[in-house]
Design a protein around this motif. Sequence first.
Motif, PDB file in Angstrom:
ATOM      1  N   LYS B 152       0.815  -1.219   0.000  1.00 39.62           N
ATOM      2  CA  LYS B 152       0.000   0.000   0.000  1.00 39.62           C
ATOM      3  C   LYS B 152       0.849   1.270   0.000  1.00 39.62           C
ATOM      4  O   LYS B 152       0.292   2.370   0.027  1.00 39.62           O
ATOM      5  CB  LYS B 152      -0.933  -0.013   1.229  1.00 39.62           C
ATOM      6  CG  LYS B 152      -1.883  -1.209   1.227  1.00 39.62           C
ATOM      7  CD  LYS B 152      -2.630  -1.366   2.540  1.00 39.62           C
ATOM      8  CE  LYS B 152      -3.440  -2.660   2.543  1.00 39.62           C
ATOM      9  NZ  LYS B 152      -4.013  -2.973   3.862  1.00 39.62           N
ATOM     10  N   GLY B 153       2.162   1.107   0.027  1.00 37.54           N
ATOM     11  CA  GLY B 153       3.040   2.286   0.023  1.00 37.54           C
ATOM     12  C   GLY B 153       2.885   3.138   1.266  1.00 37.54           C
ATOM     13  O   GLY B 153       3.014   4.353   1.217  1.00 37.54           O
ATOM     14  N   LEU B 154       2.616   2.491   2.412  1.00 39.46           N
ATOM     15  CA  LEU B 154       2.344   3.247   3.645  1.00 39.46           C
ATOM     16  C   LEU B 154       3.630   3.813   4.237  1.00 39.46           C
ATOM     17  O   LEU B 154       4.661   3.144   4.250  1.00 39.46           O
ATOM     18  CB  LEU B 154       1.676   2.337   4.679  1.00 39.46           C
ATOM     19  CG  LEU B 154       0.349   1.698   4.254  1.00 39.46           C
ATOM     20  CD1 LEU B 154      -0.171   0.809   5.377  1.00 39.46           C
ATOM     21  CD2 LEU B 154      -0.675   2.773   3.907  1.00 39.46           C
ATOM     22  N   VAL B 155       3.566   5.034   4.759  1.00 37.18           N
ATOM     23  CA  VAL B 155       4.763   5.649   5.339  1.00 37.18           C
ATOM     24  C   VAL B 155       4.709   5.801   6.858  1.00 37.18           C
ATOM     25  O   VAL B 155       5.693   6.199   7.466  1.00 37.18           O
ATOM     26  CB  VAL B 155       5.063   7.028   4.690  1.00 37.18           C
ATOM     27  CG1 VAL B 155       5.509   6.857   3.257  1.00 37.18           C
ATOM     28  CG2 VAL B 155       3.873   7.967   4.787  1.00 37.18           C
ATOM     29  N   ASN B 156       3.567   5.491   7.459  1.00 38.74           N
ATOM     30  CA  ASN B 156       3.461   5.669   8.909  1.00 38.74           C
ATOM     31  C   ASN B 156       3.386   4.369   9.700  1.00 38.74           C
ATOM     32  O   ASN B 156       2.842   4.345  10.795  1.00 38.74           O
ATOM     33  CB  ASN B 156       2.269   6.566   9.248  1.00 38.74           C
ATOM     34  CG  ASN B 156       2.623   8.035   9.137  1.00 38.74           C
ATOM     35  OD1 ASN B 156       3.558   8.502   9.784  1.00 38.74           O
ATOM     36  ND2 ASN B 156       1.906   8.757   8.290  1.00 38.74           N
ATOM     37  N   GLY B 157       3.927   3.288   9.134  1.00 35.27           N
ATOM     38  CA  GLY B 157       3.914   2.034   9.868  1.00 35.27           C
ATOM     39  C   GLY B 157       2.995   1.014   9.226  1.00 35.27           C
ATOM     40  O   GLY B 157       2.304   1.308   8.250  1.00 35.27           O
ATOM     41  N   PRO B 158       2.986  -0.208   9.794  1.00 34.31           N
ATOM     42  CA  PRO B 158       2.276  -1.315   9.148  1.00 34.31           C
ATOM     43  C   PRO B 158       0.754  -1.167   9.221  1.00 34.31           C
ATOM     44  O   PRO B 158       0.230  -0.536  10.138  1.00 34.31           O
ATOM     45  CB  PRO B 158       2.713  -2.536   9.962  1.00 34.31           C
ATOM     46  CG  PRO B 158       3.005  -1.977  11.323  1.00 34.31           C
ATOM     47  CD  PRO B 158       3.593  -0.612  11.076  1.00 34.31           C
ATOM     48  N   CYS B 159       0.053  -1.769   8.296  1.00 38.06           N
ATOM     49  CA  CYS B 159      -1.408  -1.844   8.361  1.00 38.06           C
ATOM     50  C   CYS B 159      -1.782  -3.045   9.218  1.00 38.06           C
ATOM     51  O   CYS B 159      -0.919  -3.792   9.682  1.00 38.06           O
ATOM     52  CB  CYS B 159      -2.018  -1.944   6.964  1.00 38.06           C
ATOM     53  SG  CYS B 159      -1.742  -3.519   6.123  1.00 38.06           S
ATOM     54  N   GLY B 160      -3.071  -3.263   9.398  1.00 36.63           N
ATOM     55  CA  GLY B 160      -3.531  -4.393  10.201  1.00 36.63           C
ATOM     56  C   GLY B 160      -3.517  -5.701   9.441  1.00 36.63           C
ATOM     57  O   GLY B 160      -3.861  -6.747   9.977  1.00 36.63           O
ATOM     58  N   GLY B 161      -3.096  -5.652   8.185  1.00 37.29           N
ATOM     59  CA  GLY B 161      -3.095  -6.875   7.366  1.00 37.29           C
ATOM     60  C   GLY B 161      -1.821  -7.677   7.496  1.00 37.29           C
ATOM     61  O   GLY B 161      -1.706  -8.769   6.957  1.00 37.29           O
ATOM     62  N   GLY B 165       4.932 -11.185  10.141  1.00 40.49           N
ATOM     63  CA  GLY B 165       5.961 -10.615   9.278  1.00 40.49           C
ATOM     64  C   GLY B 165       5.677 -10.726   7.799  1.00 40.49           C
ATOM     65  O   GLY B 165       6.537 -10.404   6.974  1.00 40.49           O
ATOM     66  N   LYS B 166       4.485 -11.193   7.434  1.00 40.03           N
ATOM     67  CA  LYS B 166       4.143 -11.337   6.015  1.00 40.03           C
ATOM     68  C   LYS B 166       3.020 -10.369   5.629  1.00 40.03           C
ATOM     69  O   LYS B 166       2.329  -9.824   6.480  1.00 40.03           O
ATOM     70  CB  LYS B 166       3.732 -12.787   5.718  1.00 40.03           C
ATOM     71  CG  LYS B 166       4.847 -13.799   5.984  1.00 40.03           C
ATOM     72  CD  LYS B 166       6.042 -13.598   5.063  1.00 40.03           C
ATOM     73  CE  LYS B 166       7.185 -14.542   5.424  1.00 40.03           C
ATOM     74  NZ  LYS B 166       8.417 -14.243   4.659  1.00 40.03           N
ATOM     75  N   CYS B 167       2.836 -10.238   4.321  1.00 42.07           N
ATOM     76  CA  CYS B 167       1.878  -9.266   3.778  1.00 42.07           C
ATOM     77  C   CYS B 167       0.530  -9.920   3.499  1.00 42.07           C
ATOM     78  O   CYS B 167       0.475 -11.089   3.117  1.00 42.07           O
ATOM     79  CB  CYS B 167       2.455  -8.699   2.480  1.00 42.07           C
ATOM     80  SG  CYS B 167       1.335  -7.583   1.611  1.00 42.07           S
ATOM     81  N   GLU B 168      -0.543  -9.147   3.666  1.00 39.43           N
ATOM     82  CA  GLU B 168      -1.881  -9.729   3.455  1.00 39.43           C
ATOM     83  C   GLU B 168      -2.153 -10.103   2.002  1.00 39.43           C
ATOM     84  O   GLU B 168      -3.021 -10.913   1.726  1.00 39.43           O
ATOM     85  CB  GLU B 168      -2.981  -8.797   3.972  1.00 39.43           C
ATOM     86  CG  GLU B 168      -3.249  -7.581   3.099  1.00 39.43           C
ATOM     87  CD  GLU B 168      -4.383  -6.703   3.643  1.00 39.43           C
ATOM     88  OE1 GLU B 168      -5.281  -7.209   4.312  1.00 39.43           O
ATOM     89  OE2 GLU B 168      -4.337  -5.496   3.390  1.00 39.43           O
TER      90      GLU B 168
END
Lengths: 292, 214
Positions: B152-161, B165-168
């Motif tokens: 998601k190109g997030l810059v403020n930390g991880p999402c809830g997905g 350590g893996k991506c949704e």
Amino acid sequence: MVFRDVLNSGKFVVTSEVAPPKGTNLDNLRHHIDLLKDKVDAINVTDHQSSVMRFPSIGGCLAIKEQGGEPILQMTCRDRNRLALQAELLLAYSRGIRNVLCLTGDAVPVGDHKEAKGVFDLDSVQLLKTIRLLETGKDLGGNDLDGAVEFCAGAIVTPEANPIEPQLIKFEKKVEAGAEFFQTQGIYDLDNFGRFMEYARQFPVKVLAGIILLSSARMAKFMTENVPGIFVPQNLIDELAAAPKGEALSRGIEIAGRMIATLKKDAICDGVHIMAIGREEVVPDILAAAGM
Amino acid sequence: MKSITKQKPFDEIKEQLADFDRVFIVGCGTCTTMLKTGGVDQVAEMREKLQELGKRVSGEVVIPTACDEMTEAVMKENSPAIENAACVLVMTCALGVHRLSLYLDRPVIPALDTLFIAMEDTPGYFHEVCAQCGQCVLGETAAICPITACHKGLVNGPCGGTNNGKCEVDKEKDCAWTLIYQRLKEQGRLDLMRRYFPPRNYQVVPRPRTLKIP
């Protein structure tokens, strides 16, 4: 009473949620709203949950207003850029919607429009800040608004995430950005949740524990294996599996009720957010099972 | 840096060539050779496939680096064969397609899709590391790019997905923010992760992007 006042009243807060339909037939949505509006303090409306295109969250919130309930507008950053998000906040405020839950949003490829462009122009922290900025009468472009907004803004947190520290850092950023309340991802391990609450208590926010109704042992196992941040302990899975045929759902209602009763009795958190995922009609039964 | 390419489905190439009976084929000796999408062997394979289709292949060339200005000379050298063709089928990345189009009056048809630019981490494994956003944050993210490495190109930390350590979006893919967290922690710089990043500027260089060295 408006939701912010309920949050600050010291009572054990109960929210639940409804999912808008895929289409324009609102009968079911309206039925669920009628069922919930006097039983809970506010009702979330999901925003294209799991990236599946549906009737919009704000449409569901307007229906709640029309039916005399208190809506919480779920807003994800997946489908709208900063212009559209701000515009929707203006619309929401102008129509009496006073509560917003800010989320990043699920990824596009998990949904039903897999080739769509994910926007994510803002993230959940920036969206919270944007709300606080709009309240000052300015927009993100630095321009003056002719009529500002005022919202009770919330966010989500995943107490069962692994590793947990990155989530907690983000939780703190959301608090600093202006989140007043948190609805958590579904929790099942109350000891673990209690430890999270010991940490969360140091911040001036209200935390509503996420209660996702378990409808069968299979569903519980599926969620543990596939839904990020959900962990159903084996003893609960066994309890569901041991239910006589056809009674797993009522066992799930019992489990949810029992958890809510404990959270309330031991004053572990400030309230609960009940997610019945398609079985909204049993939310009153869950509350009854909790003795509420 | 490598330009990562993938051959288009052959049916799509066939459709784009439908109006052309004579074809000249161009490959590239740099990225598409390394990727095995437009080197000498793939150009030869393409020639055979086109001939099976009943096309006449008037010639073929693999340019050392199709995107640079030497390409003009190579096109001149091959001009008799190119003039004999109704179009040029290009097995280079889009940069090569663009460069060729500057020198040719014939239609230029890409045979490849250009996917991203990447580094080769281990032989044959290419990894996108930069999205060329124009606002580098690597100094604050332990040299792991959240714009590129986070879905998601997030810059403020991880999402809830994120999960273990893996991506949704793919259980095989690492969560960029878990990696950033781990590396910042090792470096004793977790305070950087607590810093608020304001909304990004998507108009650092408004598209179409150009730059002139003074």
